[in-house]
Design an enzyme around this catalytic site. Sequence first.
Site, PDB file in Angstrom:
ATOM      1  CG  ASP A 126     -28.242  32.347 -57.263  1.00  0.00           C
ATOM      2  OD1 ASP A 126     -29.223  31.590 -57.129  1.00  0.00           O
ATOM      3  OD2 ASP A 126     -27.132  32.114 -56.757  1.00  0.00           O
ATOM      4  NE  ARG A 154     -27.772  29.181 -55.871  1.00  0.00           N
ATOM      5  CZ  ARG A 154     -26.486  29.137 -55.521  1.00  0.00           C
ATOM      6  NH1 ARG A 154     -25.979  28.029 -55.012  1.00  0.00           N
ATOM      7  NH2 ARG A 154     -25.718  30.197 -55.676  1.00  0.00           N
TER       8      ARG A 154
END
Length: 415
Positions: A328, A330
């Site tokens: 991930d 983000r």
Amino acid sequence: MPTEVSAPRHIRLTSHASLHGSLPVHWGAATPVERGPIVGTTTNRSHRNVIGTHSGSYSVYRALAVAAGALKREHKADLTNTAPTDRIGPYPQWTDPGKIVSLDPWGATVAEVFATELAAGYDIRPTIAVTKAHVILPEVIEALQKGRLKPDGKFLTEGGAAMVTKAAIEPVWYLPGVAQRFGCTEADLRRVLFEETGGMYPELVTRSDLEIFLPPIGGQTIYIFGEPRDLANPEVELTARVHDECNGSDVFGSDICTCRPYLTHAIEECIQGAQRGGVGLVAYSRKEGRALGEVTKFLVYNARKRQVGGDTADQYFARTECVAGVQDMRFQELMPDVLHWLGVKKIHRLVSMSNMKYDAITKSGIEVGVRVNIPDELIPADAQVEMDAKKAAGYFTPGVVPDADELKKSKGRKL
């Protein structure tokens, strides 16, 4: 050395007199005059006080328009009648340089607060726009038909249109603050940004005096259900979701994940919250495919579906790492900035199962009451693998949905 924040306005220029040079930026100053404007113009390079230029990733399309002869390079925006439909702030968080590092809190009001500089010839562009709109979703109409939602003519029409205030926000990074958020040095951040964009912005490593970077990435859009000023009042019930873009699900209804069902569920919750006398908020960020991008996401889909044994929860994140090198990207450290721009101090009902989002919000100083899960019946069959994988990985902690009767009694006000 930069001029002190309290310096009088007539000596705010860095190197030139008579408003002909670049203007300094004092991030976190008490007023917009002391803070100074963000000038990312390409029409007069001597006026620039940032690295990069406005419009994020769309700046490349602007370059194409200039190259094709469709846009004059010297064009300046006519800001007549573009003022926000609703005034946001200012709030105390705007002058705390640690609370907001990834957007310009004064970005919606440049025509007003920097009128002197605009009149003197500076090409200062808004980085935030605030307007009003109707949001029409099949899921909301279905909720009306099934009686979960009731039209009131104020927040929801008979036809199922939700009335909102919405704002588009471009990224504006204060590099020292961004580096601090990520626990690295500003020098390392600048060097890696320079290298990983193929040397696209040499000023990152040659102009340490420029502390503001306008990165070529997507921004975010916020949707407010109710009065925007109520977002800053901790006595008014706030229902909120912070949602990261998933084009395949959000727009085209792909059933391999829960993104659209969770988004539409949050919108329904926000409408109900506003009708109880509270306010609702959806903050939508362009971080496609966990910020890995859509090409990477589709490659991972193929890898998951084609592996021996089919798509399984135990290999969900492993296949992502094989392709992208990380699960991930983000990194929710910058996400709470938009909440601080809105003056939020407390989210009474956070429509999210993500521990990363919850941790980022609470660590930034915003209180969270209850966390609202997506109902089981809204989870598509093909997305159960995602839910099982995230649960096994400790990706989320099940929340507690408050009793509906208690919420009705509260009327959304004094909690």
